[in-house]
Design an enzyme around this catalytic site. Structure first.
Site, PDB file in Angstrom:
ATOM      1  N   HIS A  27      19.012   0.989   2.685  1.00 31.60           N
ATOM      2  CA  HIS A  27      19.705   2.226   3.064  1.00 31.60           C
ATOM      3  C   HIS A  27      20.027   2.112   4.551  1.00 31.60           C
ATOM      4  O   HIS A  27      19.141   2.180   5.401  1.00 31.60           O
ATOM      5  CB  HIS A  27      18.824   3.451   2.791  1.00 31.60           C
ATOM      6  CG  HIS A  27      18.700   3.753   1.334  1.00 31.60           C
ATOM      7  ND1 HIS A  27      17.572   4.282   0.764  1.00 31.60           N
ATOM      8  CD2 HIS A  27      19.592   3.609   0.326  1.00 31.60           C
ATOM      9  CE1 HIS A  27      17.778   4.443  -0.537  1.00 31.60           C
ATOM     10  NE2 HIS A  27      18.991   4.040  -0.824  1.00 31.60           N
ATOM     11  N   ARG A  34      24.445   5.900   4.198  1.00 30.50           N
ATOM     12  CA  ARG A  34      23.276   5.397   3.475  1.00 30.50           C
ATOM     13  C   ARG A  34      23.639   4.286   2.481  1.00 30.50           C
ATOM     14  O   ARG A  34      22.845   3.389   2.210  1.00 30.50           O
ATOM     15  CB  ARG A  34      22.679   6.595   2.735  1.00 30.50           C
ATOM     16  CG  ARG A  34      21.729   6.322   1.594  1.00 30.50           C
ATOM     17  CD  ARG A  34      21.417   7.650   0.904  1.00 30.50           C
ATOM     18  NE  ARG A  34      20.730   7.489  -0.366  1.00 30.50           N
ATOM     19  CZ  ARG A  34      19.417   7.607  -0.519  1.00 30.50           C
ATOM     20  NH1 ARG A  34      18.654   7.863   0.507  1.00 30.50           N
ATOM     21  NH2 ARG A  34      18.868   7.470  -1.710  1.00 30.50           N
ATOM     22  N   HIS A  83      11.608   1.088   3.590  1.00 33.34           N
ATOM     23  CA  HIS A  83      12.494   2.252   3.727  1.00 33.34           C
ATOM     24  C   HIS A  83      11.907   3.178   4.795  1.00 33.34           C
ATOM     25  O   HIS A  83      10.784   3.006   5.237  1.00 33.34           O
ATOM     26  CB  HIS A  83      12.559   3.038   2.406  1.00 33.34           C
ATOM     27  CG  HIS A  83      13.296   2.348   1.314  1.00 33.34           C
ATOM     28  ND1 HIS A  83      14.469   2.815   0.799  1.00 33.34           N
ATOM     29  CD2 HIS A  83      13.027   1.208   0.633  1.00 33.34           C
ATOM     30  CE1 HIS A  83      14.892   2.010  -0.149  1.00 33.34           C
ATOM     31  NE2 HIS A  83      14.033   1.019  -0.277  1.00 33.34           N
TER      32      HIS A  83
END
Lengths: 309, 94
Positions: free
Chosen positions: A69, A127, A196
């Protein structure tokens, strides 16, 4: 930035600068680090993986990726710091030395280079990937909803304009397909770790369903040990659990695919923040975040090393 | 270059399942162009959402009328982005 002595790990960098540092690392530590190209992004940017290896053929290996992302800049920044750490600790840290004497590590520091470049030049909050969707003005697919694991199920959107759009089919995103192909061709990846941010979680499968994985007890205990290592440095608290129980049901995620593919030690990290900065974690927190993340990764990697399957 | 002037990030705390369902409904309202940084899933977890300036009033009215608690995490996203940009530029100069 021709050598590591001028690379500032405590700031965010452009894609070009990160790619230069990958070259520096491979050049300076050529005894154990090499740079591989595992594919190209939708906009034809290379997908570079650093391979940490002390030799041997097709050894068991650990996969680490970051930045799928694109706006989660702390993950790409941490990955670069971690790359340097692995290279510099080999030969001095007995744990990493014994790990690399037994197995390889593959590190993809920028899993979504098109998105990363886009966050630097057009939209800091981007993203997704940058692939075109036929018949739709909206661009991009959420690459963490695009894996072949409960694809298109709950927790993913079928709307191409959504930030969690799963894409037209599983592996439709070349960034995802390149990783899948690499792992399948390698054939001996024993751990899959993905970075992440944010919200400080350490998760294991599943996300596409809310049932416990077969190795639940072991994954939970390893996850808790890793969270404890993370906590030991700066007191950062990580919650541990399955994706479904710690966040929400989300289908098509990478660690669900890797686990169902047979990679038992599949974990997703959600790095700092405490909620104050979101994806804009101040650069002063990059190194502390990378340091604590490294401890968590190390705990998992040591367990992987000591528990072949 | 997309700017985020006036965008706020709210931290919403649902107190029960019913409020979670209301937030999940909010998620479906595409015209508001909300960007959920933490999605609504359980009352135990906060919900963080970036709200464009033009949707701020509507969202706050929605939350208040449903007695859903919230606080402002980021007052103006562009200010934080400008700080980040400045820090990067300074670092590059150095």
């Amino acid at each position: 930035e021709r050598s590591s002595s001028t690379f500032n790990y405590g700031t965010y960098h452009s894609l070009t600068s990160i790619y230069e540092e990958l070259d520096n690392l491979a050049h300076e530590c050529s005894g154990i680090v090499s740079k591989l190209t595992i594919g190209e992004s939708y906009e034809k940017r290379p997908l570079y993986v650093l391979k940490f290896s002390t030799g041997g053929t097709n050894r068991p290996a650990i996969w680490i990726d970051a930045g799928i992302h694109s706006r989660e800049w702390i993950t790409q920044a941490s990955a670069i710091w971690i790359a340097r750490k692995i290279a510099s600790d080999y030969g001095s840290d007995p744990s990493i030395t014994s790990l690399l004497d037994k197995m390889d590590i593959f590190l993809l520091a920028v899993a979504n280079p098109d998105g990363y470049e886009f966050t630097h030049t057009e939209n800091r909050m981007w993203r997704k990937t940058r692939s075109r969707n036929q018949g739709c003005l909206c661009i991009g697919v959420d690459p963490n909803r695009n894996w072949d694991a409960g694809f298109g199920g709950p927790g993913a959107s079928s709307n191409p304009c959504s930030d969690t759009y799963h894409g037209p089919s599983a592996n439709s995103e070349v960034e995802v397909k390149s990783i899948v192909d690499f792992i399948e061709n390698h054939g001996n990846i024993v751990a899959f770790l993905t970075l992440h941010s944010y919200s400080q979680l350490l998760m294991y499968p599943y996300g596409y369903k809310c049932t416990k994985p077969a190795d639940y007890a072991e994954l939970d205990s390893v996850g808790k040990a890793a969270a404890s290592s993370i906590h030991s440095l700066y007191g950062t608290t990580f919650e541990v659990g399955s994706i479904c129980t710690t966040i929400y049901q989300a289908s098509g995620g990478s660690i669900d695919w890797s686990y169902d593919y047979g990679i038992k030690y599949s974990f997703a990290f959600e790095l700092r923040d405490t909620g104050t900065y979101g994806f804009l974690l101040p650069a002063s927190q990059i190194i502390p975040t990378a340091e604590e993340t490294w401890l968590g990764l190390k705990t998992i990697m040591e367990h992987v090393r000591d528990n072949p399957y | 270059l997309e700017t985020f002037v006036g965008h706020q990030v709210l931290r919403i705390r649902a107190s029960n399942k019913e409020q979670i369902q209301k937030l999940q409904f909010l998620e479906t309202l595409e015209h508001l162009q909300l960007d959920f940084w933490l999605n609504p899933s359980s009352p135990a977890l906060p919900v963080d959402v970036r709200i464009p300036f033009h949707s701020l009033q509507a969202v706050k009215v929605f939350l208040e009328s449903n007695s859903i608690e919230y606080s402002i995490l980021i007052e103006d996203l562009q200010v934080v982005l400008d700080e980040e940009k400045q820090a990067m530029a300074l670092s590059q100069q150095r």
